[in-house]
Write a protein that holds these residues in place. Structure first.
Motif, short mmCIF file in Angstrom:
data_model
loop_
_atom_site.label_atom_id
_atom_site.label_comp_id
_atom_site.label_asym_id
_atom_site.label_seq_id
_atom_site.Cartn_x
_atom_site.Cartn_y
_atom_site.Cartn_z
N PRO A 109 23.33 19.76 -18.79
CA PRO A 109 22.97 19.36 -17.42
C PRO A 109 23.19 20.53 -16.46
O PRO A 109 23.89 21.50 -16.77
CB PRO A 109 23.94 18.22 -17.13
CG PRO A 109 25.13 18.51 -17.98
CD PRO A 109 24.60 19.15 -19.24
N PHE A 110 22.58 20.43 -15.30
CA PHE A 110 22.89 21.39 -14.23
C PHE A 110 24.27 21.06 -13.66
O PHE A 110 24.66 19.89 -13.61
CB PHE A 110 21.85 21.29 -13.11
CG PHE A 110 20.50 21.86 -13.45
CD1 PHE A 110 20.35 23.20 -13.77
CD2 PHE A 110 19.37 21.04 -13.44
CE1 PHE A 110 19.09 23.72 -14.08
CE2 PHE A 110 18.12 21.55 -13.75
CZ PHE A 110 17.98 22.89 -14.08
N LEU A 144 14.81 15.21 -11.18
CA LEU A 144 16.24 14.96 -10.96
C LEU A 144 16.55 13.48 -10.87
O LEU A 144 17.51 12.99 -11.48
CB LEU A 144 16.69 15.67 -9.68
CG LEU A 144 18.14 15.43 -9.23
CD1 LEU A 144 19.12 15.95 -10.28
CD2 LEU A 144 18.41 16.07 -7.88
N TYR A 145 15.76 12.72 -10.11
CA TYR A 145 16.11 11.32 -9.82
C TYR A 145 15.51 10.30 -10.81
O TYR A 145 15.82 9.12 -10.71
CB TYR A 145 15.67 10.97 -8.40
CG TYR A 145 16.64 11.50 -7.36
CD1 TYR A 145 17.81 10.82 -7.05
CD2 TYR A 145 16.40 12.70 -6.70
CE1 TYR A 145 18.70 11.30 -6.10
CE2 TYR A 145 17.27 13.20 -5.75
CZ TYR A 145 18.43 12.49 -5.46
OH TYR A 145 19.31 12.98 -4.52
N THR A 146 14.65 10.76 -11.73
CA THR A 146 14.10 9.83 -12.73
C THR A 146 14.49 10.21 -14.15
O THR A 146 14.42 9.37 -15.05
CB THR A 146 12.56 9.79 -12.66
OG1 THR A 146 12.03 11.05 -13.10
CG2 THR A 146 12.08 9.45 -11.26
N GLY A 147 14.88 11.47 -14.37
CA GLY A 147 15.18 11.91 -15.73
C GLY A 147 13.93 12.05 -16.58
O GLY A 147 14.01 12.17 -17.81
N ALA A 148 12.76 12.06 -15.96
CA ALA A 148 11.51 12.15 -16.71
C ALA A 148 11.31 13.57 -17.24
O ALA A 148 11.78 14.55 -16.66
CB ALA A 148 10.33 11.76 -15.82
N ARG A 149 10.62 13.67 -18.36
CA ARG A 149 10.26 14.97 -18.94
C ARG A 149 9.24 15.65 -18.03
O ARG A 149 8.51 14.99 -17.29
CB ARG A 149 9.69 14.80 -20.34
CG ARG A 149 10.65 14.12 -21.31
CD ARG A 149 9.97 13.82 -22.64
NE ARG A 149 10.89 13.22 -23.61
CZ ARG A 149 11.08 11.91 -23.75
NH1 ARG A 149 10.41 11.06 -22.98
NH2 ARG A 149 11.93 11.45 -24.65
N GLY A 197 16.61 29.21 -21.22
CA GLY A 197 16.77 28.05 -22.10
C GLY A 197 17.22 26.81 -21.35
O GLY A 197 17.03 25.69 -21.82
N THR A 198 17.81 27.01 -20.19
CA THR A 198 18.16 25.88 -19.31
C THR A 198 17.07 25.81 -18.24
O THR A 198 16.93 26.72 -17.44
CB THR A 198 19.54 26.09 -18.66
OG1 THR A 198 20.52 26.16 -19.68
CG2 THR A 198 19.86 24.94 -17.72
N ALA A 199 16.29 24.75 -18.27
CA ALA A 199 15.11 24.68 -17.40
C ALA A 199 14.93 23.25 -16.90
O ALA A 199 15.91 22.53 -16.68
CB ALA A 199 13.89 25.17 -18.17
N PHE A 200 13.67 22.82 -16.72
CA PHE A 200 13.37 21.52 -16.14
C PHE A 200 14.04 20.39 -16.91
O PHE A 200 14.48 19.40 -16.32
CB PHE A 200 11.85 21.32 -16.11
CG PHE A 200 11.39 20.19 -15.22
CD1 PHE A 200 10.95 20.44 -13.94
CD2 PHE A 200 11.39 18.88 -15.68
CE1 PHE A 200 10.52 19.41 -13.11
CE2 PHE A 200 10.96 17.84 -14.87
CZ PHE A 200 10.53 18.12 -13.57
N ALA A 206 16.82 20.15 -18.06
CA ALA A 206 18.23 19.95 -17.69
C ALA A 206 18.38 18.84 -16.66
O ALA A 206 19.46 18.24 -16.55
CB ALA A 206 18.82 21.26 -17.16
N PHE A 207 17.33 18.54 -15.88
CA PHE A 207 17.41 17.40 -14.96
C PHE A 207 17.66 16.11 -15.74
O PHE A 207 18.40 15.23 -15.31
CB PHE A 207 16.09 17.26 -14.18
CG PHE A 207 15.91 18.27 -13.08
CD1 PHE A 207 16.93 18.54 -12.18
CD2 PHE A 207 14.71 18.94 -12.92
CE1 PHE A 207 16.76 19.47 -11.15
CE2 PHE A 207 14.53 19.87 -11.91
CZ PHE A 207 15.56 20.13 -11.02
N ARG A 208 17.03 16.01 -16.88
CA ARG A 208 17.16 14.83 -17.73
C ARG A 208 18.60 14.65 -18.19
O ARG A 208 19.16 13.56 -18.15
CB ARG A 208 16.22 15.01 -18.92
CG ARG A 208 16.03 13.83 -19.82
CD ARG A 208 14.83 14.14 -20.74
NE ARG A 208 14.69 13.17 -21.80
CZ ARG A 208 14.13 11.98 -21.63
NH1 ARG A 208 13.69 11.62 -20.44
NH2 ARG A 208 14.00 11.14 -22.64
N HIS A 209 19.20 15.76 -18.62
CA HIS A 209 20.61 15.72 -19.02
C HIS A 209 21.52 15.42 -17.83
O HIS A 209 22.54 14.74 -17.97
CB HIS A 209 21.01 17.06 -19.64
CG HIS A 209 20.27 17.38 -20.91
ND1 HIS A 209 20.47 16.70 -22.08
CD2 HIS A 209 19.34 18.32 -21.18
CE1 HIS A 209 19.70 17.20 -23.03
NE2 HIS A 209 19.00 18.19 -22.50
#
Length: 530
Positions: free
Chosen positions: A298-299, A331-336, A442-445, A447-450
């Protein structure tokens, strides 16, 4: 004329022709693959075109009633006769030798005498095939030192070469209109198999060959197909380079994917009676990945503050709607990233008084990772407060169906989708944006999901509820073609999910849509992607 398709393989260039549909039942196969014998460039293309002309004539003769013995054997004998008469070839080889219903496979003769003996044998076989007589060969011909299959093999059709069946398998996948990702991944695994074990008849591939395949996979460098330093290397050379560089062991997931693709390939051959059993059978099941943690992280709270700080975020995002809303929704949905990028305006709906996003596959080029990915995600209050619904209404006025129409799906050279989806451009742009904050590659979009999943778990939200929000595997099974909104929205659990999302309170300030007027050209329907 049949269109030639050039195939690049470790052993050189080959050409593949599709057999006309009306002749497939008669011939018993759907494509023809032939080696171009080391030719390259224009010479290879010319040879392929000439073969196409010859095949066109052969197909025309077959439609007029000519038999296989009249078409294939005649040309075969003419070729062998020329080789014998001019003495220019000490060794003569033919592949795919077929008379009537019998496939002789690959035949090699050494010297003039062997070739002449073979000609007499094939003449006798062709005559018997025409008259419907059983295949009985002259003893003198059988005594000739010709490299032919054992007599037992003549009772049926020997198995085709691996290269031929790979071409047929890929053509079958394309005919079934499977996703480009699936086809590309299958091509990759089968290319490695061919390059490692060689172009064997498929019924000769045994456990020892698959062990060699796994050894090769062990040393195959990650992303070798796209890295320039490996681009011109054969499979064997790439594996050797991987050993030299001591590349890391591929993940369990990667090895399981290879196994799944090979399993589909060999099981298809079994189902079509090409081979009696799969060589994978008896080699054990897939590697257990059930206890592995999902990759990524996660971020941190500090990173989120940097990402959404007005002095950073507004200059980067204000000209492109997908940059502005993509990270906020992530960030707020955890969507890919692809789930966000492929949204249509009609995917933003209100169900039982709750606004949210439908993630599914219902329009062109939309795709979902798994059945559990199909879901309805309630929109958190900070997203609504930031003016997301006002943005949706503005996009609706453009007349374009997609929410982020400047994101392309990605296409191949032939204009067909490349399977990468709408999210690739957003993912790349966001990854570049993150580099200024010192966030590691390697840490990118994703990471919002995590970030969302981790925060909800720490807030003691049940795992089952988190899975409904993020679309992770669950016991709920929903058809990809499901069109019943209420069913997908799962109204019974909507309050539970809404309460769970309300517990996610990152310490950031989301800028209002009203303070960011996108350029007029960004909101017009011209030059937008479907």
């Amino acid at each position: 004329m049949p269109k030639p398709y050039l195939l690049a393989r470790p052993s050189g260039l080959y050409v593949r022709f599709r057999v006309p549909r009306d002749l497939v039942p008669r011939l018993g196969f759907g494509s023809i693959v032939r080696s171009l014998h080391g030719l390259r460039g224009d010479a290879a293309r010319l040879s392929a075109a000439l073969q196409g002309v010859a095949l066109s004539e052969a197909f025309a003769r077959l439609r007029k009633g000519a038999g296989m013995a009249d078409v294939d054997v005649k040309k075969l004998l003419e070729s062998a006769q020329r080789a014998a008469e001019d003495g220019s070839l000490r060794e003569w080889t033919a592949t795919g030798v077929r008379v009537g219903g019998v496939d002789f496979g690959t035949v090699t003769t050494t010297g003039r005498r062997d070739t002449l003996d073979f000609i007499e044998t094939m003449k006798a076989a062709a005559e018997m095939a025409r008259e419907g007589l059983p295949m009985v060969f002259p003893s003198a011909a059988l005594a000739a030192p010709v490299a032919m299959p054992a007599l037992s093999a003549l009772q049926g059709e020997p198995a085709p070469l691996l290269s031929v069946e790979i071409a047929n398998h890929v053509a079958d996948l394309e005919q079934r209109e499977l996703s480009p990702d699936t086809i590309t991944e299958s091509k990759h695994s089968l290319r490695l198999l061919l390059g490692i074990v060689g172009d064997l008849p498929v019924d000769q591939i045994k456990a020892k060959h698959l062990r060699a395949f796994w050894e090769g996979v062990r040393w195959w460098p990650a992303l070798a197909t796209v890295k320039p330093k490996y681009r011109r290397l054969s499979v064997a050379e790439t594996i050797a380079k991987g050993k030299e560089e001591n590349v890391p062991v591929p993940s369990r997931h990667t090895r399981n994917k290879h196994r799944q693709r090979l399993s589909v390939f060999f099981n298809a051959l079994v189902n079509m009676d090409v081979i009696p059993r799969s060589p994978l059978k008896g080699m054990g099941s897939e590697i257990d990945t059930g206890t592995e943690l999902e990759t990524g992280r996660p971020f941190t709270p500090e990173e989120l503050k940097q990402i959404f700080a007005p002095e950073h975020f507004v200059p980067w995002a204000k000209h492109l709607p997908h940059r502005w809303w993509g990270p906020i929704l992530g960030l707020y949905t955890g969507a890919r990233v692809n789930e966000v990028a492929q949204l249509y305006i009609d995917d933003v709906r209100q169900v039982d008084g709750v606004w949210g996003l439908f993630v599914w596959k219902k329009d062109r080029n939309q795709k979902v990772k798994t059945k559990s990915s199909i879901r309805f995600i309630p929109l958190a209050q900070p997203v609504l407060d930031a003016g997301f619904l006002e943005f949706v209404e503005d996009m609706r006025k453009t007349g374009h169906p997609r929410l982020f129409p400047h994101l392309p799906a990605g296409t191949r050279k032939d204009g067909k989708p490349n399977g990468l989806g709408y999210g690739r451009q957003l993912s790349r742009q966001f990854s570049v944006y993150l580099r200024q904050f010192g966030i590691e590659k390697g840490t990118a979009f994703h990471a919002f999901r995590h970030t969302l999943a981790t925060a909800l778990a720490e807030a003691l939200v049940p795992t089952s509820t988190i899975a409904l929000i993020t679309g992770h595997a669950s016991k709920v099974s929903v058809s990809v073609l499901e069109t019943h909104y209420i069913h997908i929205a799962d109204v019974k659990t909507l309050p539970e999910r809404s309460v769970a999302l309300a517990k996610f309170r990152p310490e950031i300030t989301i800028q209002s849509y009203g303070c960011c007027q996108f350029e007029k050209s960004m909101m017009e329907p011209s030059s937008l992607h479907l």
